[in-house]
Design a protein around this motif. Structure first.
Motif, mmCIF file in Angstrom:
data_model
loop_
_atom_site.group_PDB
_atom_site.id
_atom_site.type_symbol
_atom_site.label_atom_id
_atom_site.label_comp_id
_atom_site.label_asym_id
_atom_site.label_seq_id
_atom_site.Cartn_x
_atom_site.Cartn_y
_atom_site.Cartn_z
ATOM 1 N N PRO A 1 0.849 -1.199 0.000
ATOM 2 C CA PRO A 1 0.000 0.000 0.000
ATOM 3 C C PRO A 1 0.887 1.252 0.000
ATOM 4 C CG PRO A 1 -0.725 -1.572 1.662
ATOM 5 C CD PRO A 1 0.589 -2.059 1.169
ATOM 6 N N TYR A 2 0.361 2.360 -0.468
ATOM 7 C CA TYR A 2 1.157 3.581 -0.546
ATOM 8 C C TYR A 2 0.307 4.764 -0.070
ATOM 9 C CZ TYR A 2 -1.293 3.739 -5.050
ATOM 10 O OH TYR A 2 -2.258 3.717 -6.036
ATOM 11 N N ASN A 3 0.969 5.927 -0.005
ATOM 12 C CA ASN A 3 0.332 7.138 0.545
ATOM 13 C C ASN A 3 -0.244 6.874 1.941
ATOM 14 O OD1 ASN A 3 0.936 8.519 -1.809
ATOM 15 N ND2 ASN A 3 -1.093 8.172 -2.721
ATOM 16 N N PHE A 4 0.522 6.143 2.776
ATOM 17 C CA PHE A 4 0.104 5.805 4.142
ATOM 18 C C PHE A 4 0.320 7.032 5.022
ATOM 19 C CE2 PHE A 4 0.938 2.883 8.004
ATOM 20 C CZ PHE A 4 -0.414 2.875 8.309
ATOM 21 N N GLU A 5 -0.779 7.620 5.545
ATOM 22 C CA GLU A 5 -0.675 8.873 6.286
ATOM 23 C C GLU A 5 -1.840 8.998 7.265
ATOM 24 O OE1 GLU A 5 -0.936 12.020 3.479
ATOM 25 O OE2 GLU A 5 -2.750 11.268 2.536
ATOM 26 N N TRP B 1 -4.731 5.286 3.296
ATOM 27 C CA TRP B 1 -3.740 4.719 2.383
ATOM 28 C C TRP B 1 -4.423 4.383 1.058
ATOM 29 C CZ3 TRP B 1 -5.696 2.168 6.590
ATOM 30 C CH2 TRP B 1 -6.401 0.987 6.353
ATOM 31 N N ASN B 2 -3.624 4.092 0.057
ATOM 32 C CA ASN B 2 -4.139 3.735 -1.264
ATOM 33 C C ASN B 2 -3.592 2.380 -1.681
ATOM 34 O OD1 ASN B 2 -3.775 7.029 -1.486
ATOM 35 N ND2 ASN B 2 -5.651 6.274 -2.428
ATOM 36 N N SER C 1 4.758 -1.382 3.706
ATOM 37 C CA SER C 1 4.764 0.024 3.315
ATOM 38 C C SER C 1 5.891 0.782 4.010
ATOM 39 C CB SER C 1 3.433 0.674 3.682
ATOM 40 O OG SER C 1 3.343 0.813 5.097
#
Length: 600
Positions: free
Chosen positions: A447-451, A464-465, A581
């Motif tokens: 997963p990415y954009n983990f915030e 996340w995306n 991630s």
């Protein structure tokens, strides 16, 4: 002047009178009663010795000219002010010379009486006889009655009652009596006691002795009874462990006193602590006790306890008047058992012959876990003893499993894996279900954009995306699907199936090493999707021009205030786990910050 002289003369007269009345003197024995008494063998009788003395005399008793000990079992002595009582118990000698001796610093006095003891063969025809009817136990401060049936007695005046070896006097609110004539030879003498209390100065025990003595010209016969004063039970003694099993424990204890007990309550609960020796503050007092009732002082708490687990036990005694205080805390660990099944086995595909194996510890370790055993083979029908086996210490998980390079070819379709856990006490547990290790054409992206979208003292909203194309690719390879043309209906069905089998593992990163076993939180994608709807989830891609990018949001609750967290996330489709991630760092807010915002 004359008046002053008269006052002085009066004061002198009063002082002289007082001095004379309290003049020191040798003791004088006023009476010893009864005199020249007769009892049957094994009979009881009470003697009373009254003394006049200043200063007070020390009173003692003799039998056949030998001084009696205060702790003698057959002769019980009770002292009062200028009075002493001697109770002869189970008289055995044919004749006794009983003497009362009174002594002070001025002198002494002694008086003797004779106690004759008759055998049953020597018993006169009209010798008195008495029997008592009584309640076995009474509650404090309640009225109760004792009945003494006496035969061969001409007058009820020949009956004397005693409580705790002291004669009972009437004419007060504490004791009163009456009598009735049963027949020509029997009188019933009733004693009414208006309440017994533990605070009474007449006794210091909750078992009270009463004696009914009947005397006529032939002798004295005494009937004795003991009445239990019912109180709240004393705290039991113990408990102690007798036997320990893996799912039960046998305990025993003793009553704390002589109070009547209806039943016992055994209170127990699980204790969560890694310490070998526990203190009181290690026990979680907020958790509720489980309760077990029994009338026995030995019991088996069982068949529902967990193996190799600490439990705290306390015992409470109960009767009609209340409960005792609980016993001290007994903390016991149940015996070990073989560990349970390894949970949540998953893997990350690295390349054609490398797989990163992960799992959760068994829910029931049942002892101290020391390692896992990974069984693997390409021949799933082989018996387990013919599978390859690798022992992996707990701290070495996740484990990078290397497949024989000769199998890493196009002919290699699937590889199979089973796992078991081993504890230090009883060894290896059961085998897990078979997990099929699939080959893929590439790694499973993370997963990415983990915030974080929002932070508070006890929760954080995470976002996340994930790429839908990646999910579809692995879904099709896992299920051996080769789709060249997609219809809208098939695409919708496929996307539904992916979401149903998609989970996210959120790991709590440690300071020095990456997390090993169970995830900090496990989130089902389907639960997240239900909050916004599946159609809206996929429609967002087009609206935001983010082709095949799936956005997910999760409200992580029950966090600690003012604490720093380092989280990593991975996706899991079936048993396949993605790469990890990048690490997300954040610190929850202080509780005071939240309180300030709530002020008006």
């Amino acid at each position: 002047m004359d008046r002053a002289i008269l006052v002085l003369a009066f004061l002198f007269f009063v002082t002289a009178s007082i001095t004379c009345s309290f003049r020191e003197s040798a003791p004088v024995i006023l009476s010893v009663r009864p005199r020249n008494a007769t009892v049957l063998i094994k009979g009881d009788i009470v003697f009373e010795c009254r003394v006049q003395s200043f200063p007070l005399a020390q009173i003692s008793w003799k039998k056949n000219n030998k001084k009696l000990s205060e702790n003698h079992k057959k002769f019980r002595i009770i002292h009062g002010t200028n009075v002493s009582y001697l109770r002869v118990i189970d008289a055995s000698n044919s004749k006794m010379d009983i003497a009362c001796l009174a002594e002070n610093i001025i002198g002494k006095d002694e008086r003797n009486v004779i106690l004759s003891v008759l055998s049953e063969q020597e018993r006169p025809l009209f010798f008195p006889f008495a029997s008592i009817t009584y309640p076995k136990s009474v509650e404090p401060d309640t009225l109760f009655k004792l009945e003494c049936n006496v035969t061969n007695l001409n007058s009820p005046m020949g009956v004397q009652w005693y409580q705790s070896n002291r004669p009972i006097t009437f004419g007060n609110s504490k004791y009163f009596s009456n009598f009735s004539i049963i027949d020509d030879n029997t009188i019933q003498h009733n004693l009414f006691v208006n309440g017994l209390s533990l605070s009474s100065e007449l006794f210091d025990s909750i078992e009270i002795d009463f004696l009914c003595s009947a005397t006529n010209s032939y002798g004295t016969f005494s009937a004795e009874t003991s009445i239990m004063l019912r109180t709240r039970p004393e705290t039991p003694i113990g408990p102690n462990v007798t036997t320990i099993y893996f799912n039960s424990i046998e305990l025993e204890w003793k009553p704390g006193g002589i109070s009547e007990i209806s039943y016992y309550l055994i209170k127990y609960r699980k204790v969560v602590s890694d310490k070998k020796e526990l203190e009181d503050n290690d026990i979680d007092t907020s958790s509720n006790y489980l309760i077990y009732n029994t009338t026995s002082t030995r019991v088996k708490i069982g068949n529902s306890l967990k193996p190799y687990t600490l439990y705290e036990f306390r015992v409470v005694a109960v009767n009609q008047l209340g409960r005792s205080s609980p016993t001290g805390s007994l903390v016991v660990r149940t015996a070990a058992a073989k560990p349970g099944n390894v949970k949540n086995i998953r893997y990350s595909f690295q390349n054609d012959n490398l797989y990163l194996i992960k799992c959760d510890e068994p829910d029931e370790a049942n002892g101290k876990l020391i390692h896992f055993v990974i069984y693997h083979t390409n021949q799933v029908t082989n018996p387990i003893r013919n599978w390859n086996a690798v022992r992996v210490p707990i701290h070495d998980m996740p484990y990078l499993l290397s497949i024989n390079s000769r199998l890493a070819s196009d002919e290699f379709g699937s590889y199979y894996l089973r796992m078991s856990a081993v504890n230090q006490q009883l060894g290896e547990g059961p085998y897990s279900q078979i997990v099929e290790l699939k080959r893929f054409d590439k790694k499973f992206d993370s997963p990415y954009n983990f915030e974080t979208l929002s932070l508070n003292s006890t929760y954080a909203i995470l976002k996340w995306n994930f790429n839908l194309d990646v999910l579809k690719s692995f879904y099709r390879q896992y299920n051996n699907l080769n789709i060249n043309h997609e219809s809208a209906a098939y695409r919708h069905s496929e996307e539904n199936e992916i979401i149903k089998n998609l989970n996210f593992e959120i790991y709590l990163k440690k300071d020095k090493f990456w997390p090993t076993l169970k995830a900090f939180r496990r989130v089902a994608a389907l639960d997240l999707v239900r909050k916004i709807g599946l159609k809206r989830l996929f429609s967002r891609q087009i609206q935001n021009f983010l082709a095949y990018q799936l956005p997910f949001e999760y409200n992580m609750t029950n966090l600690e205030p003012n604490k720093s967290y380092a989280l990593e996330i991975a996706a899991r489709l079936y048993n396949i786990e993605s790469q990890i991630s990048q690490t997300l760092y954040f610190t929850t807010k202080d509780l005071s910050d939240h309180a300030d915002k709530c002020k008006y």
